[in-house]
Design an enzyme around this catalytic site. Structure first.
Site, short mmCIF file in Angstrom:
data_model
loop_
_atom_site.label_atom_id
_atom_site.label_comp_id
_atom_site.label_asym_id
_atom_site.label_seq_id
_atom_site.Cartn_x
_atom_site.Cartn_y
_atom_site.Cartn_z
N ARG A 1 0.84 -1.20 0.00
CA ARG A 1 0.00 0.00 0.00
C ARG A 1 0.87 1.25 0.00
NH1 ARG A 1 -5.01 0.07 4.05
NH2 ARG A 1 -5.81 -1.32 2.41
N GLU B 1 -2.66 -8.42 -5.09
CA GLU B 1 -4.03 -8.87 -5.31
C GLU B 1 -4.08 -10.32 -5.79
OE1 GLU B 1 -6.71 -7.60 -4.39
OE2 GLU B 1 -6.08 -5.57 -3.87
N THR C 1 -6.11 -16.42 0.04
CA THR C 1 -5.02 -16.43 1.02
C THR C 1 -5.16 -15.21 1.93
OG1 THR C 1 -3.64 -17.35 -0.75
CG2 THR C 1 -2.54 -16.79 1.29
N LEU D 1 1.78 -21.02 -1.60
CA LEU D 1 0.59 -20.19 -1.76
C LEU D 1 -0.56 -20.95 -2.43
CD1 LEU D 1 2.13 -16.77 -2.85
CD2 LEU D 1 0.77 -17.20 -0.80
N GLY D 2 -0.23 -22.05 -3.10
CA GLY D 2 -1.27 -22.85 -3.74
C GLY D 2 -1.81 -22.20 -5.00
N TYR D 3 -2.77 -22.89 -5.64
CA TYR D 3 -3.40 -22.39 -6.87
C TYR D 3 -2.32 -21.94 -7.85
CZ TYR D 3 -7.53 -22.38 -3.92
OH TYR D 3 -8.55 -22.77 -3.08
N TYR E 1 -12.72 -8.72 -10.45
CA TYR E 1 -12.31 -8.10 -9.19
C TYR E 1 -10.91 -7.51 -9.30
CZ TYR E 1 -10.00 -7.51 -4.82
OH TYR E 1 -9.23 -6.96 -3.83
N ASP F 1 -14.63 -7.88 -3.42
CA ASP F 1 -14.04 -9.11 -2.89
C ASP F 1 -14.94 -9.63 -1.78
OD1 ASP F 1 -13.59 -7.34 -0.81
OD2 ASP F 1 -11.48 -7.91 -0.53
N CYS G 1 -19.82 -3.31 15.37
CA CYS G 1 -20.73 -2.32 14.79
C CYS G 1 -20.61 -0.95 15.46
CB CYS G 1 -22.16 -2.82 14.90
SG CYS G 1 -22.47 -4.34 13.96
N CYS H 1 -18.29 1.20 13.55
CA CYS H 1 -18.48 1.28 12.11
C CYS H 1 -19.01 2.66 11.71
CB CYS H 1 -19.46 0.20 11.65
SG CYS H 1 -19.74 0.21 9.86
N CYS I 1 -27.05 0.80 8.21
CA CYS I 1 -26.93 -0.64 8.01
C CYS I 1 -28.24 -1.34 8.37
CB CYS I 1 -25.79 -1.21 8.84
SG CYS I 1 -25.58 -2.99 8.65
#
Length: 366
Positions: free
Chosen positions: A22, A38, A44, A81-83, A119, A137, A200, A203, A209
């Protein structure tokens, strides 16, 4: 229901998470960093991804370096990490980006790249290029389901949730700060509007909400009953020689664990392999009498590995020969056992090698 995008952005300015991909406040995000993070974050958690992200960026600091790297190096960096289709698509995408001269600046262009779906395209466009779109997501689905009290269960409700999520950034503040707004949604879902026991009271959107008004926050998003995960069985063979080599082979380039290296073995199936079947499935079984002394295949362990759609149990057998014979292409190739940690094995096969070696030698070879 009246949502204030300004309220969410004000909350974000005081509560934003510090993440390695970030950009600092007020700076523009690097699209390469956003893209890598991403893709890694699919299926994960953030905590699990951070060390992989740092190591990956150290090895492949930019698109050009990633594009030039051998695929095996990318798969090896991805191990755990798989996939693995994500890693293969990363490599292909990097090569396409080099040919294009950089990232497309809009969602439509990003969607043409390998491994980038709706996404991920929206996330890169919003965070790196300031396009006023809402990336949806799991966090954003949960927020949206609660804000609007969407009764339809997932996964069938995904299209409805995406349509409602697109209404979250209609205000002037979110249109002025699309990158921050997208990340504010991610942070709200990750730290406040969490799956269990949402906070909440903290939030910024508690007033509008609908789920909170009904006192049913934890019921959303609703989910269809889970399907029982099936079980499959495999058998893999650890064949060693006295010079410290092990027989490996490469899986087909596409499909589950595609392109990674593995111990030889037959295809996985729905019933466990019987001891009497082992000899026919072992490496060099069709030419053992001519080239190898009779192999004493010993059971050396059982490995359990959970995939998204099934659970796998692998019976491991090991044997040693004086010298590995020259294998045919389909049989694999010899590799130094000491080098296995640096090769493109999946986390499943790393477990199999480690378990097999420990079971065969009683611990590890000295």
């Amino acid at each position: 229901m009246t949502l204030s995008d300004s309220d969410l952005l004000a909350w974000y300015d005081h509560n934003r998470r510090t993440l390695p991909w970030r950009a600092p406040h007020g700076e523009v995000a690097d699209p390469y960093h956003v893209w890598i993070s991403e893709i890694m974050l699919q299926q994960t958690t953030v905590t699990a991804v951070i060390p992989y992200y740092h190591n990956f960026l150290k090895r492949f600091p930019d698109v050009a370096t990633l594009a030039r790297a051998p695929l095996d190096d990318v798969l090896q960096a991805w191990a755990g990490l798989g996939y693995y289709s994500r890693a293969r698509n990363l490599h292909r995408c990097a090569q396409d980006l080099v040919r294009l001269g950089g990232f497309p600046l809009d969602v439509t262009g990003l969607l043409t790249l390998p491994g980038i779906g709706a996404y991920t395209a929206a996330a890169i466009a919003a965070i790196a290029f300031g396009v006023p779109v809402v990336p949806v997501d799991g966090n954003v689905e949960r927020i949206t389901a609660r804000l609007f009290a969407v009764e339809d269960p997932l996964p069938g409700a995904r299209k409805q949730l995406a349509q409602k999520a697109a209404l979250l950034n209609v205000g002037k503040a979110s249109r002025k700060r699309p990158s921050d707004f997208a990340q504010a949604l991610f942070d709200l879902g990750a730290t406040v509007c969490v799956p269990r026991s949402p906070a909440c009271v903290l939030c910024p959107w508690q007033a509008p909400c609908e789920a909170r008004r009904l006192g049913r926050q934890t019921e959303f998003p609703r989910k269809a009953p889970k399907v029982v995960r099936p079980v499959r069985y495999g058998v893999h063979f650890l064949l060693l020689d006295r010079s410290g080599r092990v027989l490996l082979r490469r899986r087909p380039p596409h499909g589950l664990l595609g392109g990674t290296l593995e111990l030889p073995g037959p295809e996985w199936r729905s019933n466990r392999w019987a001891v009497g079947e082992i000899g026919e499935e072992a490496p060099f079984a069709d030419r053992q009498a001519k080239t190898l002394r009779a192999l004493d295949w010993r059971p050396v362990g059982l490995v359990k590995h959970v995939f998204t759609h099934f659970t796998l149990f692998v019976d491991l057998y090991a044997a040693m020969v004086d010298t590995l014979p020259n294998p045919r292409e389909e049989e694999g190739f010899p590799a130094e056992l000491d080098d296995v940690g640096r090769l493109a094995l999946s986390s499943l096969m790393r477990k199999c090698v480690e378990t097999g070696v420990a079971g065969f030698f009683g611990d590890t070879p000295g």
